[in-house]
Design a protein around this motif. Structure first.
Motif, short mmCIF file in Angstrom:
data_model
loop_
_atom_site.label_atom_id
_atom_site.label_comp_id
_atom_site.label_asym_id
_atom_site.label_seq_id
_atom_site.Cartn_x
_atom_site.Cartn_y
_atom_site.Cartn_z
N GLY A 1 0.82 -1.21 0.00
CA GLY A 1 0.00 0.00 0.00
C GLY A 1 0.85 1.26 0.00
O GLY A 1 0.54 2.23 -0.69
N LEU A 2 1.95 1.26 0.76
CA LEU A 2 2.86 2.40 0.78
C LEU A 2 3.49 2.60 -0.60
O LEU A 2 3.65 3.74 -1.06
N GLY A 3 3.84 1.48 -1.23
CA GLY A 3 4.40 1.57 -2.58
C GLY A 3 3.41 2.17 -3.56
O GLY A 3 3.76 3.01 -4.39
N MET A 4 2.14 1.75 -3.44
CA MET A 4 1.10 2.31 -4.31
C MET A 4 0.91 3.80 -4.04
O MET A 4 0.80 4.61 -4.98
N ALA A 5 0.89 4.20 -2.75
CA ALA A 5 0.70 5.60 -2.40
C ALA A 5 1.85 6.46 -2.93
O ALA A 5 1.63 7.57 -3.44
N LEU A 6 3.07 5.94 -2.84
CA LEU A 6 4.24 6.67 -3.33
C LEU A 6 4.19 6.82 -4.85
O LEU A 6 4.42 7.92 -5.38
N ALA A 7 3.88 5.73 -5.55
CA ALA A 7 3.81 5.76 -7.02
C ALA A 7 2.68 6.68 -7.48
O ALA A 7 2.86 7.49 -8.40
N ALA A 8 1.52 6.58 -6.83
CA ALA A 8 0.37 7.40 -7.22
C ALA A 8 0.66 8.88 -6.98
O ALA A 8 0.34 9.73 -7.82
N GLY A 9 1.29 9.19 -5.85
CA GLY A 9 1.62 10.58 -5.54
C GLY A 9 2.58 11.15 -6.58
O GLY A 9 2.41 12.29 -7.03
N ALA A 10 3.59 10.37 -6.95
CA ALA A 10 4.58 10.83 -7.94
C ALA A 10 3.92 11.04 -9.30
O ALA A 10 4.18 12.04 -9.98
N LEU A 11 3.06 10.11 -9.72
CA LEU A 11 2.43 10.21 -11.03
C LEU A 11 1.46 11.38 -11.11
O LEU A 11 1.41 12.08 -12.13
N VAL A 12 0.68 11.60 -10.05
CA VAL A 12 -0.26 12.72 -10.05
C VAL A 12 0.49 14.05 -10.13
O VAL A 12 0.10 14.95 -10.88
N GLN A 13 1.59 14.16 -9.39
CA GLN A 13 2.34 15.41 -9.41
C GLN A 13 3.03 15.63 -10.76
O GLN A 13 3.10 16.77 -11.24
N CYS A 14 3.50 14.56 -11.37
CA CYS A 14 4.05 14.68 -12.73
C CYS A 14 2.96 15.10 -13.71
O CYS A 14 3.19 15.93 -14.61
N LEU A 15 1.76 14.53 -13.55
CA LEU A 15 0.63 14.92 -14.38
C LEU A 15 0.33 16.41 -14.23
O LEU A 15 0.12 17.11 -15.23
N TYR A 16 0.32 16.90 -12.99
CA TYR A 16 0.04 18.31 -12.74
C TYR A 16 1.11 19.22 -13.36
O TYR A 16 0.79 20.30 -13.86
N ILE A 17 2.36 18.79 -13.30
CA ILE A 17 3.44 19.58 -13.89
C ILE A 17 3.26 19.68 -15.40
O ILE A 17 3.38 20.75 -15.99
N VAL A 18 2.93 18.54 -16.04
CA VAL A 18 2.74 18.52 -17.49
C VAL A 18 1.54 19.38 -17.89
O VAL A 18 1.62 20.21 -18.81
N LEU A 19 0.40 19.19 -17.21
CA LEU A 19 -0.81 19.95 -17.54
C LEU A 19 -0.61 21.45 -17.32
O LEU A 19 -1.05 22.27 -18.14
N THR A 20 0.05 21.80 -16.23
CA THR A 20 0.29 23.22 -15.94
C THR A 20 1.21 23.84 -16.98
O THR A 20 1.00 24.98 -17.42
N THR A 21 2.23 23.09 -17.40
CA THR A 21 3.14 23.59 -18.44
C THR A 21 2.40 23.83 -19.75
O THR A 21 2.62 24.84 -20.43
N LEU A 22 1.49 22.93 -20.10
CA LEU A 22 0.71 23.10 -21.33
C LEU A 22 -0.25 24.28 -21.22
O LEU A 22 -0.38 25.09 -22.15
N LEU A 23 -0.94 24.38 -20.08
CA LEU A 23 -1.90 25.47 -19.88
C LEU A 23 -1.20 26.83 -19.83
O LEU A 23 -1.76 27.85 -20.23
N ALA A 24 0.03 26.84 -19.33
CA ALA A 24 0.78 28.10 -19.22
C ALA A 24 1.05 28.72 -20.58
O ALA A 24 1.17 29.95 -20.69
N LYS A 25 1.13 27.89 -21.61
CA LYS A 25 1.37 28.41 -22.96
C LYS A 25 0.15 29.19 -23.47
O LYS A 25 0.29 30.07 -24.32
N VAL A 26 -1.01 28.86 -22.93
CA VAL A 26 -2.24 29.54 -23.34
C VAL A 26 -2.57 30.71 -22.41
O VAL A 26 -2.91 31.81 -22.86
N PHE A 27 -2.46 30.47 -21.09
CA PHE A 27 -2.91 31.47 -20.11
C PHE A 27 -1.76 32.27 -19.49
O PHE A 27 -2.00 33.14 -18.66
N HIS A 28 -0.54 31.97 -19.86
CA HIS A 28 0.63 32.75 -19.43
C HIS A 28 0.72 32.87 -17.90
O HIS A 28 0.77 33.97 -17.36
#
Length: 309
Positions: free
Chosen positions: A66-93
């Protein structure tokens, strides 16, 4: 549905504690600057106890998985947020503070007491997965985008109180080391103070602000909507589509804790970094306050959607 209502009830209680902080400052019993002392107490005494207490359970293969899943899920969600924010920043500056607000939630002070109150103290251990990943990113990526400087300090990354507490708790958990009963009781009592004190601190900061300055910036509402609803809904959809919750018997509950962290209000550290590097700390504070206030409604909404999908 029942769980999201329970979450709303817990958030309402924390909101009332926030009002206590506002009243103390508005009535001039305390000054908003006094919140710094309480913040330091929470950071260096209360938070470590809450984290270490969460590891005071039996070490089993299921818990380690369960700890392994929580760690992997946390890392993936934060990577997702970084990617989405980077893409949105090109539009909304977006500026650096807005990017940091979208990516980094308050996954410690708010989610630890909420997970314990809503799901039970035995589930708090899984908050460490998101928190450990975010701690590393907070002192590298987050500090870089807020300050505009690409410099990393390994000492700050690995020798901060959060990472030390997670490591200490994990070692006690793996080797099943039991602290003396008196020390355990004191640690539990200190850890239980985390939610109330954290909200009182936020309330004191709000009490020292002119509310007109908080609510008069329309762009702040757009950032808050992205932080509290749009990005979390995308994360929930991908978590559910992946079927990851079926990989472990308690997988769905563990990923719900990840979701709680993912839809939490903006991290308070962002305001602290903004103050440190003189990059519009007032705006960072506005975003923090608005996301905290709106999260009372939005967090239960996100969790309800998570349960329904």
């Amino acid at each position: 549905m029942e769980l999201s209502l329970c979450l709303m009830e817990q958030l309402a209680q924390l909101f009332l504690m926030l009002l206590v902080g506002i009243i103390l400052v508005r009535c001039r019993i305390l000054k908003d600057s006094d919140s710094k002392v309480i913040s330091l107490f929470v950071l260096y005494a209360v938070t470590p106890c809450a984290i270490i207490n969460s590891f005071s359970i039996e070490c089993t293969k299921e818990t380690l998985a369960g700890l392994g899943m929580a760690l992997a899920a946390g890392a993936l969600v934060q990577c997702l947020y970084i990617v989405l924010t980077t893409l949105l920043a090109k539009v909304f500056h977006f500026n650096g503070i807005e990017k940091a607000t979208l990516i980094y939630p308050n996954c410690g002070n708010l989610v630890i007491p909420l997970a314990g109150a809503v799901l039970g103290p035995e589930w708090v251990i899984y908050t460490s997965g998101y928190m450990a990943t975010q701690t590393v990113l907070m002192w590298t990526h987050c500090r870089s985008i807020v300050s505009g400087r690409k410099e990393y300090d390994l000492k700050n990354i690995f020798l901060n109180v959060g990472m030390i507490s997670v490591l200490a708790g994990f070692l006690l958990f793996v080797f099943q080391i039991r602290l003396p009963d008196t020390l355990t009781a004191v640690s539990e009592k200190l850890g239980d103070m985390m939610g109330p004190l954290s909200m009182i601190v936020i309330g004191m900061l709000i009490g020292g602000m002119k509310l007109k300055n908080v609510f008069e910036r329309p762009r702040a509402y757009f950032i808050a909507a992205l932080r509290l609803l749009i990005l979390p809904f995308i994360a929930v959809f991908l978590i559910k589509v992946s079927g990851a919750g079926q990989l472990l018997p308690d997988g769905d509950q563990i990923l719900m804790i990840t979701t709680m962290a993912a839809c939490a209000p903006a991290a308070a550290n962002i305001t602290q970094f903004a103050q440190l590097y003189d990059t519009d700390s007032a705006y960072a504070g506005v975003l923090n306050v608005i996301t905290v206030l709106f999260s009372i409604v939005t967090m239960p909404m996100v969790i309800m959607v998570y349960q329904l999908l």
